[in-house]
Write an enzyme that holds these catalytic residues in place. Structure first.
Site, PDB file in Angstrom:
ATOM      1  N   ASN A  62       0.738  -1.190  -0.085  1.00 39.90           N
ATOM      2  CA  ASN A  62       0.004  -0.152   0.072  1.00 39.90           C
ATOM      3  C   ASN A  62       0.876   1.306   0.128  1.00 39.90           C
ATOM      4  OD1 ASN A  62      -2.278  -1.317  -0.196  1.00 39.90           O
ATOM      5  ND2 ASN A  62      -3.118  -1.019   2.108  1.00 39.90           N
ATOM      6  N   GLU A 126      -2.583  -0.293  -7.931  1.00 38.41           N
ATOM      7  CA  GLU A 126      -3.917  -0.424  -7.489  1.00 38.41           C
ATOM      8  C   GLU A 126      -4.661   0.883  -7.555  1.00 38.41           C
ATOM      9  OE1 GLU A 126      -5.704  -3.294  -4.206  1.00 38.41           O
ATOM     10  OE2 GLU A 126      -5.207  -1.401  -3.019  1.00 38.41           O
ATOM     11  N   TRP A 219     -10.421  -7.927  11.305  1.00 38.68           N
ATOM     12  CA  TRP A 219      -9.667  -7.512  10.279  1.00 38.68           C
ATOM     13  C   TRP A 219      -8.158  -7.702  10.758  1.00 38.68           C
ATOM     14  CZ3 TRP A 219      -6.659  -2.956  10.149  1.00 38.68           C
ATOM     15  CH2 TRP A 219      -5.830  -2.944   8.781  1.00 38.68           C
ATOM     16  N   ARG A 250     -15.138  -2.870   5.827  1.00 37.53           N
ATOM     17  CA  ARG A 250     -14.824  -4.076   5.591  1.00 37.53           C
ATOM     18  C   ARG A 250     -16.181  -5.123   4.936  1.00 37.53           C
ATOM     19  NH1 ARG A 250     -10.935  -2.182   4.489  1.00 37.53           N
ATOM     20  NH2 ARG A 250      -8.619  -2.500   5.448  1.00 37.53           N
ATOM     21  N   ASP A 353      -7.567 -11.788  -4.500  1.00 39.05           N
ATOM     22  CA  ASP A 353      -7.607 -10.727  -3.464  1.00 39.05           C
ATOM     23  C   ASP A 353      -7.762 -11.121  -2.198  1.00 39.05           C
ATOM     24  OD1 ASP A 353      -7.251  -7.991  -2.788  1.00 39.05           O
ATOM     25  OD2 ASP A 353      -9.673  -7.810  -2.606  1.00 39.05           O
ATOM     26  N   HIS A 390      -1.709   2.013   9.235  1.00 34.00           N
ATOM     27  CA  HIS A 390      -2.700   2.247   8.379  1.00 34.00           C
ATOM     28  C   HIS A 390      -3.329   3.331   8.606  1.00 34.00           C
ATOM     29  CE1 HIS A 390      -5.876   0.810   5.696  1.00 34.00           C
ATOM     30  NE2 HIS A 390      -5.409  -0.162   5.575  1.00 34.00           N
ATOM     31  N   SER A 441       2.473  -2.440   5.209  1.00 34.00           N
ATOM     32  CA  SER A 441       3.618  -3.092   5.271  1.00 34.00           C
ATOM     33  C   SER A 441       4.883  -2.639   4.730  1.00 34.00           C
ATOM     34  CB  SER A 441       3.098  -4.560   4.365  1.00 34.00           C
ATOM     35  OG  SER A 441       3.034  -4.113   2.996  1.00 34.00           O
TER      36      SER A 441
HETATM   37  O1  SFD Z   1      -5.402  -3.795   2.330  1.00 36.51           O
HETATM   38  C1  SFD Z   1       4.810 -10.016  19.752  1.00 36.51           C
HETATM   39  N1  SFD Z   1      -1.765  -4.247   5.923  1.00 36.51           N
HETATM   40  C2  SFD Z   1      -1.668  -3.768   4.615  1.00 36.51           C
HETATM   41  N2  SFD Z   1      -0.449  -3.161   4.577  1.00 36.51           N
HETATM   42  C3  SFD Z   1      -0.140  -3.238   2.873  1.00 36.51           C
HETATM   43  O2  SFD Z   1       0.885  -2.761   2.385  1.00 36.51           O
HETATM   44  N3  SFD Z   1      -0.969  -3.888   2.026  1.00 36.51           N
HETATM   45  C4  SFD Z   1      -2.141  -4.485   1.980  1.00 36.51           C
HETATM   46  O3  SFD Z   1      -2.680  -4.808   1.413  1.00 36.51           O
HETATM   47  C5  SFD Z   1      -2.633  -4.226   3.590  1.00 36.51           C
HETATM   48  N4  SFD Z   1      -3.910  -4.705   4.250  1.00 36.51           N
HETATM   49  C6  SFD Z   1      -4.049  -5.430   5.315  1.00 36.51           C
HETATM   50  C7  SFD Z   1      -3.050  -5.112   6.271  1.00 36.51           C
HETATM   51  C8  SFD Z   1      -3.019  -5.931   7.377  1.00 36.51           C
HETATM   52  C9  SFD Z   1      -3.919  -6.997   7.365  1.00 36.51           C
HETATM   53  C10 SFD Z   1      -4.203  -7.614   8.878  1.00 36.51           C
HETATM   54  C11 SFD Z   1      -4.799  -7.346   6.490  1.00 36.51           C
HETATM   55  C12 SFD Z   1      -4.656  -6.634   5.148  1.00 36.51           C
HETATM   56  C13 SFD Z   1      -5.971  -8.342   6.555  1.00 36.51           C
HETATM   57  C14 SFD Z   1      -1.383  -3.694   7.055  1.00 36.51           C
HETATM   58  C15 SFD Z   1       0.054  -4.227   7.272  1.00 36.51           C
HETATM   59  O4  SFD Z   1       0.069  -5.530   7.551  1.00 36.51           O
HETATM   60  C16 SFD Z   1       0.643  -3.586   8.601  1.00 36.51           C
HETATM   61  O5  SFD Z   1       0.819  -2.148   8.344  1.00 36.51           O
HETATM   62  C17 SFD Z   1       2.118  -4.096   8.983  1.00 36.51           C
HETATM   63  O6  SFD Z   1       2.013  -5.592   9.173  1.00 36.51           O
HETATM   64  C18 SFD Z   1       2.556  -3.346  10.348  1.00 36.51           C
HETATM   65  O7  SFD Z   1       3.692  -3.816  10.821  1.00 36.51           O
HETATM   66  P1  SFD Z   1       4.156  -4.098  12.251  1.00 36.51           P
HETATM   67  O8  SFD Z   1       5.802  -4.690  12.240  1.00 36.51           O
HETATM   68  O9  SFD Z   1       3.883  -2.776  12.989  1.00 36.51           O
HETATM   69  O10 SFD Z   1       3.165  -5.070  12.692  1.00 36.51           O
HETATM   70  P2  SFD Z   1       3.225  -6.764  12.377  1.00 36.51           P
HETATM   71  O11 SFD Z   1       3.481  -7.012  10.933  1.00 36.51           O
HETATM   72  O12 SFD Z   1       1.789  -7.240  12.777  1.00 36.51           O
HETATM   73  O13 SFD Z   1       4.121  -7.507  13.426  1.00 36.51           O
HETATM   74  C19 SFD Z   1       3.926  -7.483  14.800  1.00 36.51           C
HETATM   75  C20 SFD Z   1       4.934  -8.675  15.392  1.00 36.51           C
HETATM   76  O14 SFD Z   1       4.968  -8.354  16.884  1.00 36.51           O
HETATM   77  C21 SFD Z   1       4.964  -9.791  17.318  1.00 36.51           C
HETATM   78  N5  SFD Z   1       4.350  -9.711  18.714  1.00 36.51           N
HETATM   79  N6  SFD Z   1       6.405 -10.579  19.904  1.00 36.51           N
HETATM   80  C22 SFD Z   1       6.582 -10.981  21.064  1.00 36.51           C
HETATM   81  N7  SFD Z   1       5.880 -10.657  22.416  1.00 36.51           N
HETATM   82  C23 SFD Z   1       4.807 -10.021  22.306  1.00 36.51           C
HETATM   83  N8  SFD Z   1       4.010  -9.587  23.228  1.00 36.51           N
HETATM   84  C24 SFD Z   1       4.262  -9.629  21.085  1.00 36.51           C
HETATM   85  N9  SFD Z   1       3.081  -9.220  20.579  1.00 36.51           N
HETATM   86  C25 SFD Z   1       3.233  -9.160  19.018  1.00 36.51           C
HETATM   87  C26 SFD Z   1       3.783 -10.710  16.515  1.00 36.51           C
HETATM   88  O15 SFD Z   1       3.862 -12.001  16.562  1.00 36.51           O
HETATM   89  C27 SFD Z   1       4.487 -10.024  15.072  1.00 36.51           C
HETATM   90  O16 SFD Z   1       5.415 -10.508  14.645  1.00 36.51           O
HETATM   91  S1  SFD Z   1      -5.289  -3.889   3.585  1.00 36.51           S
HETATM   92  O17 SFD Z   1      -6.566  -4.379   4.260  1.00 36.51           O
HETATM   93  O18 SFD Z   1      -4.727  -2.490   4.196  1.00 36.51           O
HETATM   94  P1  AMP Z   2      -8.077  -1.282   2.341  1.00 36.82           P
HETATM   95  O1  AMP Z   2      -8.286  -2.353   1.495  1.00 36.82           O
HETATM   96  O2  AMP Z   2      -9.141  -0.385   2.828  1.00 36.82           O
HETATM   97  O3  AMP Z   2      -7.395  -1.333   3.704  1.00 36.82           O
HETATM   98  O4  AMP Z   2      -7.474  -0.069   1.515  1.00 36.82           O
HETATM   99  C1  AMP Z   2      -6.189  -0.195   0.724  1.00 36.82           C
HETATM  100  C2  AMP Z   2      -5.593   1.009   0.455  1.00 36.82           C
HETATM  101  O5  AMP Z   2      -6.542   1.715  -0.440  1.00 36.82           O
HETATM  102  C3  AMP Z   2      -5.134   2.040   1.553  1.00 36.82           C
HETATM  103  O6  AMP Z   2      -4.132   2.582   1.149  1.00 36.82           O
HETATM  104  C4  AMP Z   2      -6.355   2.951   1.536  1.00 36.82           C
HETATM  105  O7  AMP Z   2      -6.304   4.076   2.302  1.00 36.82           O
HETATM  106  C5  AMP Z   2      -6.747   3.014   0.067  1.00 36.82           C
HETATM  107  N1  AMP Z   2      -8.365   3.049  -0.243  1.00 36.82           N
HETATM  108  C6  AMP Z   2      -9.320   2.269  -0.083  1.00 36.82           C
HETATM  109  N2  AMP Z   2     -10.564   2.809  -0.230  1.00 36.82           N
HETATM  110  C7  AMP Z   2     -10.456   3.846  -0.876  1.00 36.82           C
HETATM  111  C8  AMP Z   2     -11.153   4.949  -1.395  1.00 36.82           C
HETATM  112  N3  AMP Z   2     -12.266   4.619  -1.505  1.00 36.82           N
HETATM  113  N4  AMP Z   2     -10.582   6.059  -1.805  1.00 36.82           N
HETATM  114  C9  AMP Z   2      -9.060   6.291  -1.915  1.00 36.82           C
HETATM  115  N5  AMP Z   2      -8.353   5.492  -1.200  1.00 36.82           N
HETATM  116  C10 AMP Z   2      -8.714   4.129  -0.694  1.00 36.82           C
END
Ligand code: SFD
Ligand code: AMP
Length: 642
Positions: A62, A126, A219, A250, A353, A390, A441
């Site tokens: 993203n 995207e 989520w 969602r 997806d 996010h 990510s």
């Molecule tokens: O579309 C301990 N995210 C998305 N990012 C993208 O770039 N593209 C996407 O398509 C994304 N989408 C999405 C995303 C997340 C999820 C859940 C879904 C869809 C379903 C967001 C990213 O995933 C997110 O921004 C990053 O992963 C954040 O990174 P970070 O490192 O802050 O968190 P992490 O990856 O979740 O890792 C956490 C770690 O900590 C560990 N942990 N370890 C030891 N002791 C403890 N007490 C702990 N507690 C946690 C975990 O095991 C893990 O290793 S979309 O929907 O937006």
């Molecule tokens: P999401 O699947 O909602 O986590 O969105 C994935 C990426 O698309 C993130 O960067 C969001 O900010 C962006 N996004 C989702 N929906 C929209 C929308 N309606 N308009 C603009 N950006 C969006």
């Protein structure tokens, strides 16, 4: 606990977590540690290959700025993030990530992640900032690089399935962490010269929509339970944006993301009457200052317009998948063969997806006979999550990099080491660091890299091992393992383990926390709305809950982890409630609505709302910090460009 082995590990840099930020940190730390003869230790509660938010994979990256193609500038990204967060963002932090994120994405490609390419060999976008990937194995690819970097260089070691509970302190300096194995009777003491917190955000602080057989489905991953927030709060670090929860819209019940549908498929969302809230409720945007006029419309305002429809009885809201797919396929309708090929391609993209990142949504579609090319699917606002990476912003208040500061910002946003919290030697990245949203990510990985480099510099310049006395460690061990003792002591006083007058099990404790947050702090049940009186009531009930946390009981190691996960959630909850109470306005309708302060107050509240827990006195301090610009101040017309 007599039968627990105490394992002490001494290291230079301690990386807590094994997710995107931690894996980025591992790669960078290995390089700099080798140059300086230092050791790096990474600790994850799970197995790095499939831990954290990206465990299931993702279907998009993203954050990609595209600097090498001249597609966008760093300032473009900063403007986008500031606008999306209704004006509240740390420009220095966002710019730092934006200038480094592309190189992280190029590394991913080198490590074998398949990024979609068009016929000219260019990345397939995207949206403006998002790239499509075949990302089922995204985490495995990123983890492999991190493990190789640490283990092959000889500088590192990795502990998996070790749950980190809290910090070790040497006065005002972080001295490491304590935790326990979730598989063996081992209590771990990690002593370190610098500690990097990257344990993700928090889920299940609020009651989820999913219940009964679907319980646990959310989520954001249920295993990110607020450990970053707890750790930094308990170390005495200043926190920021604790009120800025994230509510994603969602696909209903299985939480499938919507980004690909809105951006790639260009789908509309319509209500039960066929009306489009983004069109019909456009005038509402005028109530939210300049932010209602930016493009893209901020995520919380998009949410809000849909919520207004639902509150008006116009739900459900549908993602018009069938219409969007048809519209794209129609472009090929003059050539039957090409049309059929495109329709097939769209069908597989629609399923992939979800198969790439939210498998349960694909399962739900299959189980309910949904063919996205035939039928719309319901979407809904999810329960609130805490995720600084996010479109939320919660996390620790960290120093920005020196070279991005201006005369105005340098005293406010810089204190020696980029990514260091206000506690000496304690660094944060990813969801653990606040006010730098939209890193996702890729940006979390990039931020982890920068934070690790900075932490290694801290170690080189402060190369002494902090000390912690044995009595403190012994007391922490007793406190952390107490739930096991509590169960052993009282298990005979009732006939079933889950009901007992002397203790509370973590599951029941979590239900209590979620009910408080849901009803008083603006969860799903209260239509994301709250007010001062409700927030004060929440604090009162949270205080009782905190009192009872001393009576948590654990039947085994897994349960012990559950106990501490829920204590971590409870602290995240308290920081949230206190900060929502502190901010005397509504700035992010669609995330939460303060019914008693229903308007945006630019004059008084275009500031960061920060908080700090004092571990010595047990007191909370609330404070504001100014929102400053590192690029020339955006004028209204620049804001509109987004
Ligand atoms: O579309 C301990 N995210 C998305 N990012 C993208 O770039 N593209 C996407 O398509 C994304 N989408 C999405 C995303 C997340 C999820 C859940 C879904 C869809 C379903 C967001 C990213 O995933 C997110 O921004 C990053 O992963 C954040 O990174 P970070 O490192 O802050 O968190 P992490 O990856 O979740 O890792 C956490 C770690 O900590 C560990 N942990 N370890 C030891 N002791 C403890 N007490 C702990 N507690 C946690 C975990 O095991 C893990 O290793 S979309 O929907 O937006
Ligand atoms: P999401 O699947 O909602 O986590 O969105 C994935 C990426 O698309 C993130 O960067 C969001 O900010 C962006 N996004 C989702 N929906 C929209 C929308 N309606 N308009 C603009 N950006 C969006």
């Amino acid at each position: 606990m007599a039968n627990f082995e105490k394992v002490t590990v001494e290291t230079d840099l301690l990386i807590l977590g094994g997710g995107m930020a931690a894996c980025g940190a591992a790669v960078e730390a290995a390089y700099w540690a080798k140059q300086n003869g230092l050791k790096v230790t990474l600790v994850d509660k799970a197995a790095v290959d499939r831990s954290g938010a990206v465990a299931m994979g993702l279907s998009a990256i993203n954050q990609y700025v595209g600097l090498r193609d001249g597609a966008n500038t760093v300032k473009d990204y900063v403007d986008y993030v500031r606008n999306d967060l209704m004006g509240i963002t740390r420009e220095d932090l966002v710019a730092d990530i934006a200038r480094h994120v592309d190189s992280t994405v190029h590394l991913y490609e080198k490590w074998g992640l398949p990024i979609w390419k068009d016929e000219k060999g260019q990345y397939v976008h995207e949206g403006r900032w998002q790239l499509m990937i075949n990302g089922e194995s995204y985490k495995v690819v990123v983890a492999e690089a991190a493990k190789n970097a640490l283990l092959q260089s000889g500088v590192g070691q990795i502990f998996e399935r070790v749950f980190i509970v809290g910090p070790l302190m040497d006065g005002d300096r972080c001295a490491g962490a304590v935790g326990f194995s979730v598989r063996e009777n081992k209590f771990y003491v990690f002593k370190a010269k610098a500690t990097l917190v990257a344990m993700g955000g928090a889920v299940h602080v609020f009651k989820p929509r999913s219940s009964g057989e679907g319980m646990g489905r959310a989520w954001y991953p249920p295993w990110n339970s607020g450990s970053s927030a707890y750790f930094t709060l308990k170390a005495g670090a200043e926190m920021t944006c604790q009120e800025v929860r994230f509510i994603p819209v969602r696909f209903k019940d299985a939480y499938g993301p919507v980004g690909a549908w809105f951006l790639l498929f260009k789908s509309r969302a319509t209500n039960a009457m066929g009306g489009e809230y983004m069109v019909e409720r456009k005038a509402e945007l005028d109530n939210w200052g300049p932010y209602g006029r930016v493009k893209p419309i901020p995520a919380n305002l998009r949410n809000y317009l849909g919520m207004l429809d639902v509150m008006d009885g116009k739900g459900p809201i549908f993602m018009r998948t069938e219409e969007a797919m048809q519209k794209i396929a129609d472009k090929y309708k003059d050539d039957e063969k090409a049309y059929k090929k495109k329709a097939k391609e769209l069908e597989s993209e629609a399923w992939e997806d979800f198969l790439d990142m939210t498998i349960s949504q694909a399962l739900l579609w299959a189980a309910t006979n949904v063919q996205p090319e035939v039928r719309s699917s319901e979407i809904a606002a999810a329960e609130p999550y805490f995720i600084g990476s996010h479109s939320g912003a919660s996390g620790a208040w960290v120093s920005g990099p020196e070279d991005l500061q201006t005369d105005e910002t340098k005293d406010e946003y810089f204190w020696g080491y980029a990514s260091m919290s206000t506690v000496k030697g304690l660094f944060c990245a990813g969801d653990a660091s606040g006010a730098s949203s939209h890193k996702f990510s890729s940006g979390s990985h990039a931020e982890g890299r920068a934070a690790a480099k900075s932490a290694i510099r801290f170690i080189v310049e402060n190369n002494t091992m902090p000390t912690v006395d044995d009595a403190t460690i012994c007391a922490l061990q007793g406190e952390i393992l107490k739930p096991l003792d509590t169960y052993e002591k009282f298990k005979g006083t009732s006939t079933t383990p889950d009901v007992n007058p002397n203790y509370i099990l973590p599951r029941m404790f979590m239900f209590r926390l979620q009910k408080i947050m849901d009803e008083y702090a603006g969860g799903v049940t209260s239509q994301f709305t709250t007010n001062e009186s409700q927030l004060n009531r929440a604090l009162e009930l949270l205080a009782f809950l905190k009192e009872d946390s001393g009576n948590l009981a654990a039947l085994n190691l897994h349960d012990l982890m559950r106990c501490w996960e829920n204590i971590h959630r409870m602290w995240q909850a308290e920081a949230h409630v206190r900060t929502v109470l502190f901010r005397q306005e509504t700035r992010w309708p669609g995330y939460y609505f303060r019914a008693d302060k229903p308007k945006l107050d630019e004059q008084n509240w275009r500031v960061f709302a920060n908080c700090k827990f004092n571990p010595g006195t047990g007191e909370w301090k609330m404070l504001t910090r100014p929102v400053l610009h590192i690029f020339p101040q955006a004028k209204e017309h620049e804001l509109l460009g987004g």
